[in-house]
Design a protein around this motif. Structure first.
Motif, short mmCIF file in Angstrom:
data_model
loop_
_atom_site.label_atom_id
_atom_site.label_comp_id
_atom_site.label_asym_id
_atom_site.label_seq_id
_atom_site.Cartn_x
_atom_site.Cartn_y
_atom_site.Cartn_z
N CYS A 29 0.73 -1.41 -0.05
CA CYS A 29 0.06 -0.02 0.13
C CYS A 29 0.83 1.31 -0.18
O CYS A 29 0.37 2.31 0.08
N GLY A 30 2.18 0.99 0.09
CA GLY A 30 3.08 2.41 0.00
C GLY A 30 4.24 2.13 0.93
O GLY A 30 4.12 1.03 1.85
N GLU A 31 5.04 3.09 1.21
CA GLU A 31 6.21 3.04 1.98
C GLU A 31 5.96 3.25 3.54
O GLU A 31 4.91 3.75 3.61
N LEU A 32 6.66 2.63 4.36
CA LEU A 32 6.38 2.41 5.79
C LEU A 32 7.87 2.70 6.34
O LEU A 32 8.76 2.04 6.03
N CYS A 33 7.95 3.51 7.81
CA CYS A 33 9.13 3.42 8.35
C CYS A 33 9.31 2.32 9.01
O CYS A 33 8.23 1.56 9.48
N ALA A 34 10.50 1.90 9.54
CA ALA A 34 10.89 0.82 10.19
C ALA A 34 9.79 0.65 11.60
O ALA A 34 9.47 -0.26 11.96
N CYS A 35 9.93 2.05 11.96
CA CYS A 35 9.11 2.07 13.44
C CYS A 35 7.78 1.58 13.37
O CYS A 35 7.13 1.06 14.40
N VAL A 36 6.98 1.94 12.07
CA VAL A 36 5.61 1.65 11.99
C VAL A 36 5.53 -0.03 11.84
O VAL A 36 4.55 -0.70 12.40
N ILE A 37 6.38 -0.46 10.91
CA ILE A 37 6.41 -2.07 10.87
C ILE A 37 6.63 -2.68 12.19
O ILE A 37 5.89 -3.76 12.48
N LEU A 38 7.42 -2.03 12.94
CA LEU A 38 8.17 -2.71 14.45
C LEU A 38 6.77 -3.00 15.14
O LEU A 38 6.62 -3.96 15.58
N GLU A 39 5.90 -1.79 15.16
CA GLU A 39 4.87 -1.80 15.90
C GLU A 39 3.91 -2.83 15.74
O GLU A 39 2.97 -3.29 16.41
N SER A 40 3.92 -3.30 14.55
CA SER A 40 2.69 -4.40 14.02
C SER A 40 3.23 -6.07 14.38
O SER A 40 2.60 -7.01 14.00
N PHE A 41 4.33 -6.13 14.87
CA PHE A 41 5.09 -7.33 15.34
C PHE A 41 5.44 -7.36 16.51
O PHE A 41 5.84 -6.42 17.32
N ASN A 42 5.30 -8.54 17.38
CA ASN A 42 6.04 -8.77 18.61
C ASN A 42 7.29 -9.10 18.59
O ASN A 42 7.79 -10.45 18.76
N ILE A 43 8.08 -8.41 17.81
CA ILE A 43 9.66 -8.77 17.77
C ILE A 43 10.53 -7.70 18.39
O ILE A 43 9.93 -6.61 18.40
N THR A 44 11.70 -8.01 18.31
CA THR A 44 12.63 -6.81 18.88
C THR A 44 13.13 -5.95 17.71
O THR A 44 12.89 -6.54 16.45
N GLN A 45 13.48 -4.84 18.04
CA GLN A 45 14.09 -3.90 16.75
C GLN A 45 15.18 -4.54 15.88
O GLN A 45 15.12 -4.34 14.82
N PRO A 46 16.18 -5.15 16.66
CA PRO A 46 17.21 -5.74 15.87
C PRO A 46 16.75 -6.84 14.96
O PRO A 46 17.14 -7.23 13.69
N THR A 47 15.70 -7.67 15.50
CA THR A 47 15.17 -8.61 14.61
C THR A 47 14.61 -8.21 13.36
O THR A 47 14.77 -8.56 12.22
N LEU A 48 13.73 -7.03 13.55
CA LEU A 48 13.17 -6.31 12.45
C LEU A 48 14.16 -5.88 11.35
O LEU A 48 14.15 -6.21 10.05
N SER A 49 14.99 -5.34 11.93
CA SER A 49 16.33 -4.64 11.16
C SER A 49 16.89 -5.97 10.15
O SER A 49 17.19 -5.65 9.06
N HIS A 50 17.09 -6.92 10.81
CA HIS A 50 17.97 -8.15 10.27
C HIS A 50 16.91 -8.77 9.08
O HIS A 50 17.05 -9.11 7.91
N ASP A 51 15.40 -8.49 9.37
CA ASP A 51 14.39 -9.13 8.27
C ASP A 51 14.53 -8.06 7.24
O ASP A 51 14.44 -8.30 5.98
N MET A 52 14.58 -6.96 7.66
CA MET A 52 14.66 -6.08 6.46
C MET A 52 15.64 -5.98 5.36
O MET A 52 15.58 -5.78 4.29
N LYS A 53 16.81 -6.31 6.06
CA LYS A 53 18.01 -6.11 5.44
C LYS A 53 17.85 -7.50 4.36
O LYS A 53 18.45 -7.24 3.26
N GLN A 54 17.25 -8.48 4.77
CA GLN A 54 17.18 -9.64 3.85
C GLN A 54 16.42 -9.23 2.55
O GLN A 54 16.56 -9.60 1.58
N LEU A 55 15.33 -8.65 2.92
CA LEU A 55 14.28 -8.22 1.96
C LEU A 55 15.03 -7.20 0.95
O LEU A 55 14.85 -7.27 -0.36
N VAL A 56 15.82 -6.30 1.46
CA VAL A 56 16.67 -5.40 0.60
C VAL A 56 17.55 -6.23 -0.25
O VAL A 56 17.56 -6.02 -1.30
#
Lengths: 106, 106
Positions: A29-56
């Motif tokens: 639906c459009g771009e999102l900042c990491a902070c908003v994505i993070l809020e929608s999951f019960n994971i830590t910030q480093p975990t999300l960062s790692h996941d985003m890196k994989q997608l990128v």
DNA sequence: TTTATATATTGACATATTTAAATATGTTGT
DNA sequence: ACAACATATTTAAATATGTCAATATATAAA
């Protein structure tokens, strides 16, 4: 192994985790900042960062910094291309090139 | 996590290996026995058996015994469905349901 | 320059995946 | 029943992945 299998498999692997797949869906639906994505999951910030890196790194998602924040968005060209390659792989064909090729792996 | 992400991710994971992806491509021209697939890779028989099991368990491939041989073929319904779900996940949307949903993981 | 905020990296650990060797199972033919 | 063949399972080792806590980096604001 032919390059197309390697590259496509890399993209599929990046999406082969339910949470990363959901992130792709969210970004559709459009771009999102990491902070908003993070809020929608019960994971830590480093975990999300790692996941985003994989997608990128798989080439599915682009990132852009705006101030303190990193905004993520889909690379629609890459996704569209991958989708059509996949479609051609499933597609009923009268003959497969790959069958007439010598051993592929190793 | 919503079921669709879990199930789709499972299928993507089965295809997230270059050699399994190539097997799917090979099967798109019609069914093949394990022995023929094995000949086109430099892997051992147990490794192929394990790979085929993953494809079958993900629901992408069907198996059938004929005498001593096992023949594998694509489950085209499952693949078509997965392909269209994927397409909808990438697709540009005005609004994502998933964004309005509470935390998903955990 | 200090502080606060957002994200990335590192280090550690548990779990999962990949792969092959050895072995087991199922099927056919003798 | 036995031998030969095709495939599956078990076991074990190497490697990869997922995850968090701690820490580092980048940016903005005071």
């Amino acid at each position: 192994m032919e390059q197309v299998y390697i590259e496509t498999a890399k993209m599929l692997k990046a999406m082969s985790d339910p949470k990363r797949l959901r992130i792709v869906d969210m970004l559709s639906c459009g771009e999102l900042c990491a902070c908003v994505i993070l809020e929608s999951f019960n994971i830590t910030q480093p975990t999300l960062s790692h996941d985003m890196k994989q997608l990128v790194e798989a080439g599915l998602v682009k990132d852009r910094r705006d101030g303190k924040r990193i905004y993520y968005s889909l690379d629609r060209d890459a996704l569209t291309k991958m989708h059509s390659i996949l479609g051609r792989m499933f597609e009923e064909k009268p003959n497969c090139i790959c069958r007439n090729v010598s051993k592929s792996h190793g």
